[in-house]
Design a protein around this motif. Sequence first.
Motif, PDB file in Angstrom:
ATOM      1  N   GLY A 165      26.754  34.988  47.490  1.00 39.54           N
ATOM      2  CA  GLY A 165      27.793  34.690  46.881  1.00 39.54           C
ATOM      3  C   GLY A 165      29.032  35.060  45.591  1.00 39.54           C
ATOM      4  O   GLY A 165      28.445  36.361  45.314  1.00 39.54           O
ATOM      5  N   GLN A 166      29.878  34.556  45.671  1.00 39.50           N
ATOM      6  CA  GLN A 166      30.843  34.712  44.287  1.00 39.50           C
ATOM      7  C   GLN A 166      29.617  35.367  43.250  1.00 39.50           C
ATOM      8  O   GLN A 166      30.270  35.917  42.581  1.00 39.50           O
ATOM      9  CB  GLN A 166      31.737  33.796  44.317  1.00 39.50           C
ATOM     10  N   PRO A 167      28.689  34.133  42.678  1.00 39.47           N
ATOM     11  CA  PRO A 167      28.090  35.150  41.278  1.00 39.47           C
ATOM     12  C   PRO A 167      27.709  36.315  42.066  1.00 39.47           C
ATOM     13  O   PRO A 167      27.643  37.418  40.733  1.00 39.47           O
ATOM     14  CB  PRO A 167      26.997  34.165  41.460  1.00 39.47           C
ATOM     15  N   GLY A 168      27.097  36.425  42.690  1.00 38.64           N
ATOM     16  CA  GLY A 168      26.127  37.824  43.153  1.00 38.64           C
ATOM     17  C   GLY A 168      27.463  39.409  43.183  1.00 38.64           C
ATOM     18  O   GLY A 168      26.908  40.000  42.738  1.00 38.64           O
ATOM     19  N   MET A 169      28.651  38.070  43.947  1.00 37.98           N
ATOM     20  CA  MET A 169      29.401  39.756  44.256  1.00 37.98           C
ATOM     21  C   MET A 169      29.914  39.937  42.876  1.00 37.98           C
ATOM     22  O   MET A 169      30.773  41.390  42.618  1.00 37.98           O
ATOM     23  CB  MET A 169      30.302  38.808  45.005  1.00 37.98           C
ATOM     24  N   ARG A 170      30.182  38.908  42.064  1.00 39.48           N
ATOM     25  CA  ARG A 170      30.815  39.233  41.033  1.00 39.48           C
ATOM     26  C   ARG A 170      29.919  39.972  39.381  1.00 39.48           C
ATOM     27  O   ARG A 170      30.096  40.915  38.703  1.00 39.48           O
ATOM     28  CB  ARG A 170      30.955  38.026  39.946  1.00 39.48           C
ATOM     29  N   ILE A 171      28.567  39.773  40.088  1.00 39.59           N
ATOM     30  CA  ILE A 171      27.420  40.552  39.058  1.00 39.59           C
ATOM     31  C   ILE A 171      28.117  42.028  38.051  1.00 39.59           C
ATOM     32  O   ILE A 171      27.708  42.371  36.679  1.00 39.59           O
ATOM     33  CB  ILE A 171      26.330  39.975  39.282  1.00 39.59           C
ATOM     34  N   PHE A 172      28.095  42.464  39.395  1.00 45.54           N
ATOM     35  CA  PHE A 172      28.286  44.014  38.455  1.00 45.54           C
ATOM     36  C   PHE A 172      29.704  43.972  39.352  1.00 45.54           C
ATOM     37  O   PHE A 172      30.566  44.656  38.405  1.00 45.54           O
ATOM     38  CB  PHE A 172      27.957  44.729  40.243  1.00 45.54           C
ATOM     39  N   LEU A 173      30.467  44.157  39.661  1.00 44.52           N
ATOM     40  CA  LEU A 173      32.384  44.077  40.483  1.00 44.52           C
ATOM     41  C   LEU A 173      33.355  43.338  39.111  1.00 44.52           C
ATOM     42  O   LEU A 173      33.903  44.643  38.610  1.00 44.52           O
ATOM     43  CB  LEU A 173      32.811  43.833  41.911  1.00 44.52           C
ATOM     44  N   THR A 174      32.464  42.192  38.731  1.00 43.87           N
ATOM     45  CA  THR A 174      33.661  42.073  37.254  1.00 43.87           C
ATOM     46  C   THR A 174      33.766  42.826  36.478  1.00 43.87           C
ATOM     47  O   THR A 174      34.855  43.310  35.611  1.00 43.87           O
ATOM     48  CB  THR A 174      32.890  40.522  36.822  1.00 43.87           C
ATOM     49  N   GLU A 175      33.283  43.805  36.352  1.00 47.47           N
ATOM     50  CA  GLU A 175      33.024  45.068  35.020  1.00 47.47           C
ATOM     51  C   GLU A 175      33.738  46.623  35.252  1.00 47.47           C
ATOM     52  O   GLU A 175      34.217  46.628  33.958  1.00 47.47           O
ATOM     53  CB  GLU A 175      31.385  45.371  34.890  1.00 47.47           C
ATOM     54  N   MET A 176      34.424  45.725  36.719  1.00 49.38           N
ATOM     55  CA  MET A 176      35.020  47.202  36.760  1.00 49.38           C
ATOM     56  C   MET A 176      36.157  46.743  36.405  1.00 49.38           C
ATOM     57  O   MET A 176      37.734  47.374  36.862  1.00 49.38           O
ATOM     58  CB  MET A 176      34.652  47.568  38.311  1.00 49.38           C
ATOM     59  N   ALA A 177      36.886  45.618  36.254  1.00 48.01           N
ATOM     60  CA  ALA A 177      38.241  44.680  35.651  1.00 48.01           C
ATOM     61  C   ALA A 177      38.458  45.181  34.034  1.00 48.01           C
ATOM     62  O   ALA A 177      39.085  44.964  34.375  1.00 48.01           O
ATOM     63  CB  ALA A 177      37.838  43.422  36.198  1.00 48.01           C
TER      64      ALA A 177
END
Length: 680
Positions: A170-182
């Motif tokens: 889900g969105q939490p799983g997708m964001r766990i690493f890629l949010t850092e790229m922001a």
Amino acid sequence: MNKKWFKYTVLFLILIIAAYFLLSRTTRYSIDRSEVIISPDSIKSQAEHYAFGYQPELKYSEERSPCIVQYPLKKAYYGDLHVHTAVSADAYPDGTRTYPDDAYRYAKGAPIALPVPEGSPPLSVQLDRPLDFVAVTDHSETMGEGYICRNEGKFPGYSSKACKTFRQGGQPGMRIFLTEMARMRPKRNRSVCGENNQDCEEATRIVWREMIESAEKAYDKTENCSFTSFVGYEYTRTSNNNHLHRNTIFNNASVPDLPATFIGYPDLHSLLGKLETSCRQDIETCDVISIPHNSNLSGGNAFNQKALQGFSQEAQQAHRKQRNAFDRLAEITQHKGTSECQNGFIDILSDEDEYCNYEAIRKLGKLDKAIDLSTYIPRMYDVITKECEADDMDPKDNFYKGNCLSSHDFLRGALLEGLHVEDHHHVNPFEFGFIGSSDTHLSTPGQTNEANWSGHIADETTLADRLGESILARYNKRSSNPGGLAGLWAVENSRDALFQSMKRREAFGTSGTRISPRFFVGRYPPNLCEEKNWLALAYQNGTPMGSKLPPQTEGFQMLAQATRDPHPSAKGLEKLQIVKGWLDQSGQKRVKVMEIATMERADSEGDDVLCAVYTDSDYDPSLNTYYYLRVAEAESNRWSSAQCEALPIHERPKGCKNDSLKKIRELAWTSPIWLTPMQP
């Protein structure tokens, strides 16, 4: 006592609010303006040669059988240079469970299984026409993290909380690493990557070797030359939530041991410097290009020529040369919108262009969300999207903030900015050709047919899901589109032939259709289109798309020709347009769209072929100028109406009642041809 404590409480709250206000508006990192920038001085980084009648010889950089069939006058090959599989740390949590081997098989015509909601029947898709070439470009930054989290027992980080979230999806799983790229300066997750990130580096090395092996297995090195696979990856710089992503494409499998990442190379000049040293200089047979995409979502930063303001003049000039040497192509369209142009920018003098808002995601005057992650405390706020101004650029990091929109966010405007820079510094940093691609996250390269497109992520594989509310975020839903295709004119379907065409910009992009457009500048008679050997004469007496020529003091003509997509469901051609961009005598940026051919059929189906020889009577050899060809098909249904209309009324999802465009015109864009000005 109560009054005293009340006063202290109020004072404390005021201090908290003041601290939040200050910290949420104070930039955390300053750019290092003393940094040395590596100039692209290798032979492979030198400028390409262009001249009327000149075509370079093809040389192989790897062992392979020569292609048994060659096309001296070039053939159009279609492919996808932007493809994600379950290796990408946003695709796997979404539900994608197919990998590079599957993506290459799909591109060749095999069916592929799609993720579907739990309890739904299995779903598979298949291309009705195979592609000629593909590059799988999974996100380099999280290759290691994804591998660790997917493979139990390989590394200790598998049991970390972050990996558990990743696997839950889900969105939490997708964001766990890629949010850092922001963030402006991203860091790895120590609980996953281990001490000094050594586990993630080792895991990345494993994945990178597997991706190279997949590309090698898929590549047809026999004399049949039926399919070409390129080794590549995506560099995922999403600074302050702006898309500054790039697809890195190598000419063969002799590549660096590790892909470059935003974590290791957080600025564009450091990335391009790394590509210069680790590939072009250090490996004899290695060559590489870097393809920017989604500049429409870059907030003024993708083609910001002030990004190195305050650096030494030598450093700034080195970076201009870097971009000229590596940015040979740019992605003009994909599923997150088209990046050709937008009407309304005050720095460009032009009439309104009917196609400038084609599949637009961001628009001037639109209410949007702005996110600032460059400060000590992040903040999110509503903004009305406006044109970027000087005050929007933060002097600490030379980055545009506030989610503004610039004419440079669109390729037409960036090309004009390149002319402006060249007039002052004798190097054009924004001198790129055009391609399209899909950006699929389902391992489905080239799935661009409006009628049967099945989405780009697991959350879009049903029509009801695809028709959900549009938001500018990971799930674009109804505002998304099937994406485009990359077109290359080449003598054969081999890595070296196709890469040569990429680097020389004999390339074009389409919105998903397989139009084949030709565009030349040369000395041509007005009746050239009627000659049987028109194409041979076009190459003999001129030069094709992507070329850069000296000022033409004698008369010259442009030859524009296009052939329709032969698929039975495709529409014919409606019109040919030449887009001219130039700087006038005062330095004003100007654009003019010239319609040079229209369909002759009386119905709405369009013509099979359109061709015209055109002379620009207003051309001034003292002015920096470019031209490119745009081709439009006859009108057809957009996916959001085509797929609804194909169903009985009682079976149509609720989302079929929407305000999306019902009709579109599929487009193709050739790379520009540049005419440099006479020196005073």
